[in-house]
Design a protein around this motif. Structure first.
Motif, PDB file in Angstrom:
ATOM      1  N   ALA A 135      75.455  79.306  15.691  1.00 43.59           N
ATOM      2  CA  ALA A 135      75.490  79.743  17.087  1.00 43.59           C
ATOM      3  C   ALA A 135      75.584  78.586  18.076  1.00 43.59           C
ATOM      4  O   ALA A 135      76.180  78.718  19.136  1.00 43.59           O
ATOM      5  CB  ALA A 135      74.267  80.594  17.404  1.00 43.59           C
ATOM      6  N   THR A 136      74.987  77.453  17.725  1.00 42.66           N
ATOM      7  CA  THR A 136      74.918  76.358  18.692  1.00 42.66           C
ATOM      8  C   THR A 136      75.713  75.125  18.297  1.00 42.66           C
ATOM      9  O   THR A 136      76.026  74.306  19.146  1.00 42.66           O
ATOM     10  CB  THR A 136      73.459  75.915  18.894  1.00 42.66           C
ATOM     11  OG1 THR A 136      72.943  75.405  17.651  1.00 42.66           O
ATOM     12  CG2 THR A 136      72.601  77.063  19.383  1.00 42.66           C
ATOM     13  N   GLY A 137      75.992  74.974  17.012  1.00 40.57           N
ATOM     14  CA  GLY A 137      76.677  73.778  16.565  1.00 40.57           C
ATOM     15  C   GLY A 137      75.732  72.613  16.303  1.00 40.57           C
ATOM     16  O   GLY A 137      76.179  71.515  15.993  1.00 40.57           O
ATOM     17  N   LEU A 138      74.428  72.851  16.430  1.00 44.72           N
ATOM     18  CA  LEU A 138      73.456  71.802  16.131  1.00 44.72           C
ATOM     19  C   LEU A 138      73.402  71.574  14.627  1.00 44.72           C
ATOM     20  O   LEU A 138      73.419  72.530  13.863  1.00 44.72           O
ATOM     21  CB  LEU A 138      72.059  72.197  16.617  1.00 44.72           C
ATOM     22  CG  LEU A 138      71.864  72.324  18.117  1.00 44.72           C
ATOM     23  CD1 LEU A 138      70.483  72.880  18.421  1.00 44.72           C
ATOM     24  CD2 LEU A 138      72.051  70.988  18.790  1.00 44.72           C
ATOM     25  N   PRO A 139      73.320  70.334  14.175  1.00 49.58           N
ATOM     26  CA  PRO A 139      73.241  70.096  12.736  1.00 49.58           C
ATOM     27  C   PRO A 139      71.881  70.523  12.182  1.00 49.58           C
ATOM     28  O   PRO A 139      70.857  70.427  12.854  1.00 49.58           O
ATOM     29  CB  PRO A 139      73.436  68.578  12.609  1.00 49.58           C
ATOM     30  CG  PRO A 139      73.040  68.031  13.929  1.00 49.58           C
ATOM     31  CD  PRO A 139      73.344  69.094  14.950  1.00 49.58           C
ATOM     32  N   VAL A 140      71.883  71.016  10.950  1.00 48.21           N
ATOM     33  CA  VAL A 140      70.643  71.466  10.305  1.00 48.21           C
ATOM     34  C   VAL A 140      69.677  70.301  10.136  1.00 48.21           C
ATOM     35  O   VAL A 140      68.469  70.476  10.260  1.00 48.21           O
ATOM     36  CB  VAL A 140      70.963  72.117   8.937  1.00 48.21           C
ATOM     37  CG1 VAL A 140      69.694  72.508   8.215  1.00 48.21           C
ATOM     38  CG2 VAL A 140      71.840  73.330   9.127  1.00 48.21           C
ATOM     39  N   GLU A 141      70.206  69.107   9.897  1.00 53.27           N
ATOM     40  CA  GLU A 141      69.336  67.946   9.714  1.00 53.27           C
ATOM     41  C   GLU A 141      68.494  67.704  10.962  1.00 53.27           C
ATOM     42  O   GLU A 141      67.330  67.320  10.878  1.00 53.27           O
ATOM     43  CB  GLU A 141      70.153  66.688   9.390  1.00 53.27           C
ATOM     44  CG  GLU A 141      70.864  66.733   8.056  1.00 53.27           C
ATOM     45  CD  GLU A 141      72.191  67.482   8.104  1.00 53.27           C
ATOM     46  OE1 GLU A 141      72.695  67.775   9.216  1.00 53.27           O
ATOM     47  OE2 GLU A 141      72.713  67.810   7.036  1.00 53.27           O
ATOM     48  N   GLY A 142      69.073  67.910  12.120  1.00 54.14           N
ATOM     49  CA  GLY A 142      68.322  67.752  13.364  1.00 54.14           C
ATOM     50  C   GLY A 142      67.194  68.756  13.470  1.00 54.14           C
ATOM     51  O   GLY A 142      66.089  68.427  13.910  1.00 54.14           O
ATOM     52  N   LEU A 143      67.441  69.991  13.064  1.00 56.31           N
ATOM     53  CA  LEU A 143      66.390  71.004  13.078  1.00 56.31           C
ATOM     54  C   LEU A 143      65.277  70.653  12.101  1.00 56.31           C
ATOM     55  O   LEU A 143      64.102  70.814  12.397  1.00 56.31           O
ATOM     56  CB  LEU A 143      66.970  72.377  12.711  1.00 56.31           C
ATOM     57  CG  LEU A 143      67.869  73.034  13.742  1.00 56.31           C
ATOM     58  CD1 LEU A 143      68.475  74.303  13.162  1.00 56.31           C
ATOM     59  CD2 LEU A 143      67.103  73.347  15.001  1.00 56.31           C
ATOM     60  N   LEU A 144      65.663  70.171  10.915  1.00 56.78           N
ATOM     61  CA  LEU A 144      64.659  69.829   9.911  1.00 56.78           C
ATOM     62  C   LEU A 144      63.814  68.652  10.361  1.00 56.78           C
ATOM     63  O   LEU A 144      62.606  68.619  10.126  1.00 56.78           O
ATOM     64  CB  LEU A 144      65.327  69.530   8.567  1.00 56.78           C
ATOM     65  CG  LEU A 144      66.044  70.713   7.912  1.00 56.78           C
ATOM     66  CD1 LEU A 144      66.760  70.266   6.651  1.00 56.78           C
ATOM     67  CD2 LEU A 144      65.071  71.827   7.613  1.00 56.78           C
TER      68      LEU A 144
END
Length: 156
Positions: A135-144
């Motif tokens: 939905a946002t294009g944010l990388p999963v690594e950033g969320l983790l």
């Protein structure tokens, strides 16, 4: 001004030049202007609707991720080291003849169900992270990375 070619049903052919010009007194361009303004308004509305939809999808994905992260942290907080120790103590009491096998079976089932709940919440957290990325294009690594900094330490 341009070339002109026409063939009629009886086989006659006409060649020549043709000139066409709108008289500014009769055609001042307002109909075309109104049509272009309507097209612009329609495209603007479509753009605003797409933007609103994207914002709502991103917000829903972030809320799902936050709920999943909160649920996982609650489950991990509940998963103290006491459950396996409690199970070992029950097994020792069983060997001593103080507890029946049904109590041991219930305790093991409880431990397995708790571990399954933790794995299910990890799966939901992963799917929520993927939804946020989509939905946002944010990388999963950033969320983790952000989640690891905000979540309490895990107990294994």
């Amino acid at each position: 001004l341009g070339p002109y070619y026409q063939r009629t049903l009886d086989g006659s052919t006409f060649l020549g030049f043709r000139m066409h010009m709108d008289l500014p007194v009769i055609n001042d361009g307002r109909p075309l202007l109104r049509q272009r303004e309507a097209e612009l308004h329609q495209r603007t509305m479509a753009w605003q609707q797409l933007q609103t939809r994207a914002e709502l999808e991103a917000q829903a994905a972030l809320e799902r991720y936050q709920r999943a992260r909160g649920l996982l942290s609650e489950l991990e907080a509940d998963a103290s080291q006491d459950l396996p120790h409690e199970l070992q103590r029950l097994e020792e009491q069983f060997r001593a003849g103080e507890v029946d096998v049904l109590r041991i079976f219930q305790a093991r089932t409880s431990v397995i169900q708790h571990r399954r709940a933790v794995l299910d919440s990890l799966n939901e957290l992963t799917q929520a992270a993927v939804a946020v990325t989509a939905a946002t294009g944010l990388p999963v690594e950033g969320l983790l990375t952000v989640s690891a900094q905000q979540m309490p330490p895990q107990s294994h």
